[in-house]
Design an enzyme around this catalytic site. Structure first.
Site, PDB file in Angstrom:
ATOM      1  N   ASP A  67       0.800  -1.224   0.000  1.00 36.42           N
ATOM      2  CA  ASP A  67       0.000   0.000   0.000  1.00 36.42           C
ATOM      3  C   ASP A  67       0.836   1.279   0.000  1.00 36.42           C
ATOM      4  O   ASP A  67       2.067   1.229   0.171  1.00 36.42           O
ATOM      5  CB  ASP A  67      -0.952   0.001   1.213  1.00 36.42           C
ATOM      6  N   ASP A 136      -7.601  -2.493  13.871  1.00 38.49           N
ATOM      7  CA  ASP A 136      -8.987  -2.808  13.495  1.00 38.49           C
ATOM      8  C   ASP A 136      -9.052  -4.045  12.592  1.00 38.49           C
ATOM      9  O   ASP A 136     -10.075  -4.336  11.996  1.00 38.49           O
ATOM     10  CB  ASP A 136      -9.647  -1.594  12.807  1.00 38.49           C
TER      11      ASP A 136
HETATM   12  C1  GLP Z   1      -0.317   0.290   8.512  1.00 35.16           C
HETATM   13  C2  GLP Z   1      -0.014  -0.533   7.275  1.00 35.16           C
HETATM   14  C3  GLP Z   1      -0.221  -2.008   7.506  1.00 35.16           C
HETATM   15  C4  GLP Z   1       0.396  -2.418   8.829  1.00 35.16           C
HETATM   16  C5  GLP Z   1      -0.327  -1.695   9.953  1.00 35.16           C
HETATM   17  C6  GLP Z   1       0.194  -2.045  11.335  1.00 35.16           C
HETATM   18  O1  GLP Z   1      -1.554   0.886   8.551  1.00 35.16           O
HETATM   19  N1  GLP Z   1      -0.767  -0.130   6.138  1.00 35.16           N
HETATM   20  O2  GLP Z   1       0.326  -2.742   6.430  1.00 35.16           O
HETATM   21  O3  GLP Z   1       0.296  -3.800   9.005  1.00 35.16           O
HETATM   22  O4  GLP Z   1      -0.177  -0.313   9.758  1.00 35.16           O
HETATM   23  O5  GLP Z   1       1.317  -1.280  11.635  1.00 35.16           O
HETATM   24  P1  GLP Z   1       2.249  -1.513  12.873  1.00 35.16           P
HETATM   25  O6  GLP Z   1       3.078  -2.691  12.534  1.00 35.16           O
HETATM   26  O7  GLP Z   1       3.065  -0.255  12.975  1.00 35.16           O
HETATM   27  O8  GLP Z   1       1.372  -1.734  14.056  1.00 35.16           O
END
Ligand code: GLP
Length: 237
Positions: A67, A136
């Site tokens: 993304d 979420d």
């Molecule tokens: C973002 C990304 C995801 C990721 C998520 C969790 O929103 N788009 O791909 O898995 O955050 O992030 P973190 O690992 O910092 O908790």
């Protein structure tokens, strides 16, 4: 679904990196699906180390990231292209032209999304997809919804995601409200999926995703249907 419980974040990172390294060694021209966020940082550190000491060769590897924030230029330090270049691509021997991140500054979102899916399928799909999970239950930026979106698409981020990701920005107002994300089809068609999750704040959502009903309200729950999905986590479930 296979769940590997690790003793801590470091062991989680080591195991996830080992699976990716094994994939690259077995198929040097493999297609990796990559994730951002804070969770995979340790995994990328190990891969950098192993590449630099000659154990893993990324010269023929192709990557597709999940993304990108809409509106952020690749030079923006919170763009996912910047994150990937900084934390992985610029530190290993991958060819930068073999790395793909959706463009956050495209003038034609529909075309960008369709091209992204076409490129993935032209490469024969993803061999191994690395995933994190949002609070979420989102994977990539596939937010809770009333249906699973198949293709790469533009999403409006939930308040919860904006709040969670605001820790990386100077203020919450600077967090983009939209993003482009790979859809569920490319993710689910990956031959192998490795999901990493750490931190007690992820415990409830991880339980729901792994053991609860399969529903687009918890996007990661679809992974229960994948034939080769490994969850690596220090969280006691
Ligand atoms: C973002 C990304 C995801 C990721 C998520 C969790 O929103 N788009 O791909 O898995 O955050 O992030 P973190 O690992 O910092 O908790």
């Amino acid at each position: 679904m296979k769940i590997i419980k690790t003793k801590d974040y470091n062991e989680m990172s080591l195991k996830a990196a080992s699976m990716i390294a094994a994939q690259v060694i077995l198929k040097p021209n493999c297609v990796l699906g990559l994730a951002t966020g804070s969770t995979p940082l340790g995994t990328y550190e190990k891969l950098v180390e192993w590449c630099n000491n000659g154990h893993v060769d990324f010269s023929d590897v192709v990557t597709f990231n999940l993304d990108e924030y809409l509106g952020l230029d690749p030079s923006h330090d919170q763009s996912y292209r910047y994150y990937m270049n900084n934390n992985l691509f610029n530190k290993i021997n991958i060819k930068i032209e073999n790395t793909h991140v959706p463009s956050g500054v495209t003038t034609n979102i529909e075309e960008e999304c369709a091209n992204y899916d076409k490129m993935i399928s032209d490469y024969g799909g993803i061999d191994l997809q690395l995933l994190g999970i949002g609070h979420d239950g989102h994977i990539g930026f596939n937010e809770p919804s009333d249906h699973f979106e198949k293709g790469t698409h533009c999403v409006t981020l939930t308040e919860e995601t904006i709040k969670a990701n605001s820790r990386f920005f100077e203020s919450i107002d600077l967090v983009p409200k939209k993003a482009i994300t790979m859809g569920m089809l490319s993710i689910m068609q990956a031959k192998k999926i490795v999901l990493v999750a750490s931190g007690d704040d992820k415990k409830e959502i991880l339980k729901k995703a792994l053991f609860g009903p399969i529903t687009p309200k918890v996007p990661a729950s679809i992974l229960q249907l994948h034939p080769d999905c490994t969850v690596i986590t220090p969280i006691s479930l």
